[in-house]
Design an enzyme around this catalytic site. Structure first.
Site, PDB file in Angstrom:
ATOM      1  N   LYS A   1       2.851   1.978   2.466  1.00 30.21           N
ATOM      2  CA  LYS A   1       2.918   2.446   3.856  1.00 30.21           C
ATOM      3  C   LYS A   1       4.051   1.736   4.585  1.00 30.21           C
ATOM      4  CE  LYS A   1      -0.874   2.393   6.434  1.00 30.21           C
ATOM      5  NZ  LYS A   1      -2.263   2.206   6.934  1.00 30.21           N
TER       6      LYS A   1
ATOM      7  N   LYS B   1       0.840  -1.212   0.000  1.00 28.00           N
ATOM      8  CA  LYS B   1       0.000   0.000   0.000  1.00 28.00           C
ATOM      9  C   LYS B   1       0.870   1.256   0.000  1.00 28.00           C
ATOM     10  CE  LYS B   1      -3.183  -1.504   3.587  1.00 28.00           C
ATOM     11  NZ  LYS B   1      -4.003  -0.951   4.673  1.00 28.00           N
TER      12      LYS B   1
HETATM   13  N1  C2G Z   1      -8.765   4.911  14.443  1.00 27.92           N
HETATM   14  C1  C2G Z   1      -9.707   5.664  15.148  1.00 27.92           C
HETATM   15  N2  C2G Z   1      -9.439   6.971  15.482  1.00 27.92           N
HETATM   16  C2  C2G Z   1      -8.270   7.533  15.118  1.00 27.92           C
HETATM   17  C3  C2G Z   1      -7.311   6.796  14.429  1.00 27.92           C
HETATM   18  C4  C2G Z   1      -7.576   5.472  14.088  1.00 27.92           C
HETATM   19  O1  C2G Z   1     -10.806   5.181  15.477  1.00 27.92           O
HETATM   20  N3  C2G Z   1      -8.072   8.819  15.439  1.00 27.92           N
HETATM   21  C5  C2G Z   1      -9.098   3.533  14.066  1.00 27.92           C
HETATM   22  C6  C2G Z   1      -9.111   3.315  12.548  1.00 27.92           C
HETATM   23  O2  C2G Z   1     -10.354   3.719  11.991  1.00 27.92           O
HETATM   24  C7  C2G Z   1      -8.909   1.818  12.445  1.00 27.92           C
HETATM   25  C8  C2G Z   1      -8.024   1.505  13.686  1.00 27.92           C
HETATM   26  O3  C2G Z   1      -8.132   2.632  14.561  1.00 27.92           O
HETATM   27  O4  C2G Z   1     -10.138   1.149  12.571  1.00 27.92           O
HETATM   28  C9  C2G Z   1      -6.582   1.279  13.285  1.00 27.92           C
HETATM   29  O5  C2G Z   1      -6.093   2.467  12.664  1.00 27.92           O
HETATM   30  P1  C2G Z   1      -4.942   2.365  11.566  1.00 27.92           P
HETATM   31  O6  C2G Z   1      -3.847   1.560  12.098  1.00 27.92           O
HETATM   32  O7  C2G Z   1      -4.653   3.729  11.034  1.00 27.92           O
HETATM   33  O8  C2G Z   1      -5.715   1.505  10.462  1.00 27.92           O
HETATM   34  P2  C2G Z   1      -5.408   1.380   8.942  1.00 27.92           P
HETATM   35  O9  C2G Z   1      -4.010   0.912   8.724  1.00 27.92           O
HETATM   36  O10 C2G Z   1      -5.856   2.578   8.199  1.00 27.92           O
HETATM   37  O11 C2G Z   1      -6.389   0.156   8.645  1.00 27.92           O
HETATM   38  O12 C2G Z   1     -10.981   1.343   9.132  1.00 27.92           O
HETATM   39  C10 C2G Z   1      -9.992   0.467   8.689  1.00 27.92           C
HETATM   40  C11 C2G Z   1      -8.633   1.038   8.798  1.00 27.92           C
HETATM   41  O13 C2G Z   1      -8.599   2.394   8.396  1.00 27.92           O
HETATM   42  C12 C2G Z   1      -7.599   0.232   8.019  1.00 27.92           C
END
Ligand code: C2G
Length: 132
Positions: free
Chosen positions: A46, A44
């Protein structure tokens, strides 16, 4: 027993992650978290600060989390739902406008959980960028 599944990288853990996991666990009794592997993230574009093994260790130690599995591809979700007898998949509501996961409704419930405003791993990194 209602079993819940969610996905994410969970790098540099913060209260937004914790609240998401707390809300996900509150949807049922058993929470499975699929933590993105370093290879999946590389695909991705990342890169996380902590590698998969450390992120897994950290997420496993959270009281709301019952099991951590690797997230290795976009396509594994239906298999995960079947393999772990999942009733609900919970995603952050950054995905709420997308129909990308609609096919899962054939196998389980799909719930979008509110994100916590004002915090993200990216923002934390930027804020600390000039520090030290
Ligand atoms: N999250 C949250 N509030 C934030 C940051 C993150 O509720 N301020 C939540 C994201 O929505 C996700 C989880 O924490 O459900 C993990 O965040 P990430 O590691 O950034 O996830 P990501 O790699 O983007 O994986 O919704 C699915 C995610 O966005 C996919």
């Amino acid at each position: 027993m209602r079993r819940v599944l969610t996905y994410g990288t969970f790098d540099l853990l913060h209260h937004g992650h914790i609240r998401l996991l707390k809300r996900a666990k509150a949807l049922g009794d058993y929470l499975v978290v699929a933590v993105s592997t370093d290879e999946f993230n590389a695909g991705k574009g990342k890169q996380s600060y902590h590698d998969y093994a450390l992120r897994k260790e950290i997420v496993e130690s959270i009281r709301y989390v019952d099991l951590v599995i690797p997230e290795e591809s976009w396509e594994q979700k239906a298999d995960d739902v079947k393999r772990y007898a999942i009733d609900v998949v919970a995603m952050g509501d950054d995905w709420a406008d997308s129909d990308r996961f609609d096919y899962l409704k054939e196998y389980c419930e799909l719930v979008f959980l509110p994100r916590t405003e004002g915090v993200s791993t990216t923002e934390i990194k930027e804020d600390l960028g000039g520090a030290g």
